[in-house]
Design an enzyme around this catalytic site. Structure first.
Site, PDB file in Angstrom:
ATOM      1  N   HIS A  94      27.647  53.002  30.342  1.00  0.00           N
ATOM      2  CA  HIS A  94      27.576  51.755  31.073  1.00  0.00           C
ATOM      3  C   HIS A  94      29.183  51.722  31.223  1.00  0.00           C
ATOM      4  O   HIS A  94      29.870  51.019  30.674  1.00  0.00           O
ATOM      5  CB  HIS A  94      27.570  51.105  29.990  1.00  0.00           C
ATOM      6  CG  HIS A  94      27.467  49.336  30.204  1.00  0.00           C
ATOM      7  ND1 HIS A  94      26.749  48.231  29.765  1.00  0.00           N
ATOM      8  CD2 HIS A  94      27.795  48.618  31.421  1.00  0.00           C
ATOM      9  CE1 HIS A  94      26.347  47.269  30.173  1.00  0.00           C
ATOM     10  NE2 HIS A  94      27.886  47.434  31.732  1.00  0.00           N
ATOM     11  N   HIS A 105      31.300  50.554  34.728  1.00  0.00           N
ATOM     12  CA  HIS A 105      31.589  50.252  36.066  1.00  0.00           C
ATOM     13  C   HIS A 105      32.717  50.837  36.721  1.00  0.00           C
ATOM     14  O   HIS A 105      33.893  50.213  36.330  1.00  0.00           O
ATOM     15  CB  HIS A 105      31.702  48.710  36.401  1.00  0.00           C
ATOM     16  CG  HIS A 105      30.813  47.304  35.574  1.00  0.00           C
ATOM     17  ND1 HIS A 105      29.365  47.121  36.418  1.00  0.00           N
ATOM     18  CD2 HIS A 105      30.622  47.953  34.243  1.00  0.00           C
ATOM     19  CE1 HIS A 105      28.837  46.754  36.155  1.00  0.00           C
ATOM     20  NE2 HIS A 105      29.030  46.817  34.718  1.00  0.00           N
ATOM     21  N   HIS A 134      22.018  44.827  33.066  1.00  0.00           N
ATOM     22  CA  HIS A 134      22.091  43.590  32.437  1.00  0.00           C
ATOM     23  C   HIS A 134      21.084  42.647  32.392  1.00  0.00           C
ATOM     24  O   HIS A 134      20.732  42.028  33.073  1.00  0.00           O
ATOM     25  CB  HIS A 134      24.259  43.642  33.489  1.00  0.00           C
ATOM     26  CG  HIS A 134      24.942  44.311  33.847  1.00  0.00           C
ATOM     27  ND1 HIS A 134      24.498  45.079  33.784  1.00  0.00           N
ATOM     28  CD2 HIS A 134      26.050  44.116  32.639  1.00  0.00           C
ATOM     29  CE1 HIS A 134      25.907  45.898  33.914  1.00  0.00           C
ATOM     30  NE2 HIS A 134      26.564  45.192  33.887  1.00  0.00           N
ATOM     31  N   GLU A 193      23.621  39.165  28.152  1.00  0.00           N
ATOM     32  CA  GLU A 193      24.472  39.463  27.728  1.00  0.00           C
ATOM     33  C   GLU A 193      25.298  38.500  27.493  1.00  0.00           C
ATOM     34  O   GLU A 193      25.480  37.729  26.824  1.00  0.00           O
ATOM     35  CB  GLU A 193      26.040  39.704  29.003  1.00  0.00           C
ATOM     36  CG  GLU A 193      27.427  40.092  28.359  1.00  0.00           C
ATOM     37  CD  GLU A 193      28.063  41.240  30.073  1.00  0.00           C
ATOM     38  OE1 GLU A 193      27.504  41.040  31.059  1.00  0.00           O
ATOM     39  OE2 GLU A 193      29.758  41.043  29.688  1.00  0.00           O
ATOM     40  N   ASP A 240      32.050  49.647  29.309  1.00  0.00           N
ATOM     41  CA  ASP A 240      31.949  48.722  30.527  1.00  0.00           C
ATOM     42  C   ASP A 240      32.798  48.863  31.820  1.00  0.00           C
ATOM     43  O   ASP A 240      32.790  49.695  32.579  1.00  0.00           O
ATOM     44  CB  ASP A 240      32.122  47.232  29.947  1.00  0.00           C
ATOM     45  CG  ASP A 240      30.956  45.914  31.034  1.00  0.00           C
ATOM     46  OD1 ASP A 240      30.432  46.860  31.209  1.00  0.00           O
ATOM     47  OD2 ASP A 240      31.151  45.255  29.822  1.00  0.00           O
ATOM     48  N   ASP A 241      33.987  48.354  30.970  1.00  0.00           N
ATOM     49  CA  ASP A 241      35.047  48.052  32.348  1.00  0.00           C
ATOM     50  C   ASP A 241      36.329  48.272  31.429  1.00  0.00           C
ATOM     51  O   ASP A 241      37.708  47.268  31.054  1.00  0.00           O
ATOM     52  CB  ASP A 241      35.386  46.638  33.098  1.00  0.00           C
ATOM     53  CG  ASP A 241      33.754  46.033  33.559  1.00  0.00           C
ATOM     54  OD1 ASP A 241      34.007  46.534  34.818  1.00  0.00           O
ATOM     55  OD2 ASP A 241      33.104  45.096  33.212  1.00  0.00           O
TER      56      ASP A 241
HETATM   57  N1  ADE Z   1      30.162  43.628  36.316  1.00  0.00           N
HETATM   58  C1  ADE Z   1      31.247  44.613  35.491  1.00  0.00           C
HETATM   59  N2  ADE Z   1      31.617  43.986  34.609  1.00  0.00           N
HETATM   60  C2  ADE Z   1      30.285  43.182  33.990  1.00  0.00           C
HETATM   61  C3  ADE Z   1      30.094  42.550  33.223  1.00  0.00           C
HETATM   62  N3  ADE Z   1      30.282  43.457  31.962  1.00  0.00           N
HETATM   63  N4  ADE Z   1      28.461  41.710  33.053  1.00  0.00           N
HETATM   64  C4  ADE Z   1      28.121  42.086  34.044  1.00  0.00           C
HETATM   65  N5  ADE Z   1      28.768  42.376  35.447  1.00  0.00           N
HETATM   66  C5  ADE Z   1      29.961  43.468  35.695  1.00  0.00           C
HETATM   67 ZN    ZN Z   2      28.128  45.769  32.488  1.00  0.00          ZN
END
Ligand code: ADE
Ligand code: ZN
Length: 334
Positions: A18, A20, A194, A197, A275-276
């Site tokens: 996971h 992005h 997703h 969350e 994630d990011d």
């Molecule tokens: N796009 C990038 N990160 C995300 C996240 N945590 N939740 C939903 N969309 C995303």
């Molecule tokens: Zn994500």
């Protein structure tokens, strides 16, 4: 945390499921690409941009994340972003990564689909880390837009293995994308979404039943529904949990309140992911270390989490087994 546990978390072989790729764009690279491409930014410096990373919820992050991605124009930009992530992953002993990309963020600005996919894919080919791609639809856009995106990406279908669903969750439930996911399933892609969350646990159930996804991205809100939790445990549906993201986006106020250990104790197939990473304070090892520092987790949990990552990967059985054996050999040698 003791030194042995910290070293094990850093050195153990990992899978990341996971990430992005647009969320791996560090502020320094955003500024370098802005200059290279003559794109104007709303921030005067790297420091000013980084200072804006104080998020209150998912949407407050997404607004900045889409603005950051506006510097990506040429194939080499997508290559450089992906190569930088893969170098960080390699340093964290990530052996295999399944990488999300959001084509609509780029095609909406006039960047050709081929530019996006070829740049990201070429960097994957050039890395010693095993890396595959998951094309993600933006759920705040229409299903029609998702269909058009799929159509544009199909000539390049050998370059990605799966389809995902991300962006603003609340108010954009899985059923909005039931038809396009059915088409993607017919085409033979792996499917993920997703869910749970920020959105309610019901979205996890509908992602499984209506979209037929194989894994749930995040899914941490499942514990609010005992029947759903029991189902996820029984069916061993993998959850790609992202601890630093959850704290940065205020799903949990503090890491000490994160439910990762409760998810494990419920028998769920939990994995740890970043994630990011450029926005949330760290890559894979940072996520493991922050979680293990805050929660009463030990070596047996580390081994279980590392195994879960490879077990949930979209890999041929023999390759998966090779990685699982590598994890077990690593822990046996401690
Ligand atoms: N796009 C990038 N990160 C995300 C996240 N945590 N939740 C939903 N969309 C995303
Ligand atoms: Zn994500």
């Amino acid at each position: 945390m003791n030194d042995q546990l910290r070293a094990a978390l850093q050195q153990m072989p990992k899978a990341e499921l996971h990430i992005h790729i647009e969320g791996s764009l560090e502020p320094e690279l955003i500024f370098a690409l802005a200059e290279r491409n003559g794109v104007a930014l709303n921030y005067a410096s790297v420091e000013e941009l980084r200072a804006a990373y104080a998020f209150t919820d998912l949407q407050s992050f997404l607004d900045i994340y889409y603005a950051g991605a506006s510097v990506l124009l040429r194939e080499q930009d997508f290559y450089d972003m992906t190569a930088a992530y893969l170098a960080r992953a390699e340093a964290d002993n990530v052996r295999h990564a399944e990488i999300f990309f959001d084509p609509q963020t780029h095609t909406a600005r006039g960047v050709p689909m081929r530019t996006v996919i070829d740049g990201i894919h070429r960097a994957c080919q050039d890395s010693p880390v095993s890396a595959t791609l998951i094309l993600s639809f933006l759920r705040h856009l229409s299903e029609e837009d998702a269909f058009a995106t799929l159509e544009a990406a199909l000539p390049l279908r050998d370059k990605y293995i799966g389809i995902g669903l991300d962006s603003s969750e609340v108010g954009n439930p899985p059923e909005k994308f039931a038809r396009v996911f059915a088409r993607c399933k017919e085409l033979g892609f792996h499917l993920v979404a997703h869910a749970g969350e920020e959105g309610p646990p019901a979205y996890i159930g509908t992602a499984l039943d209506l979209l037929k996804v194989e894994r749930i991205d995040h899914g941490v809100r499942c514990l609010e529904d005992a029947a759903l939790t029991a189902r996820l445990a029984r069916e061993q549906i993998a959850l790609t949990v992202c601890p630093l993201s959850n704290v940065k986006l205020r799903v949990f106020d503090k890491m000490e309140q994160h439910n990762l250990l409760a998810l494990l104790d419920a028998g769920l197939a939990v994995t740890v992911n970043s994630d990011d990473p450029a926005y949330f304070g760290g890559y894979m090892n940072d996520n493991f270390i922050a979680t293990f520092e805050a929660l009463p987790l030990g070596l047996s949990h580390a081994q279980r989490l590392a195994r879960n990552g490879f077990a949930a990967a979209f890999l041929p059985a023999a390759q998966k087994q090779k990685y699982l054996d590598e994890v077990d050999a690593f822990f046996a040698a401690l």
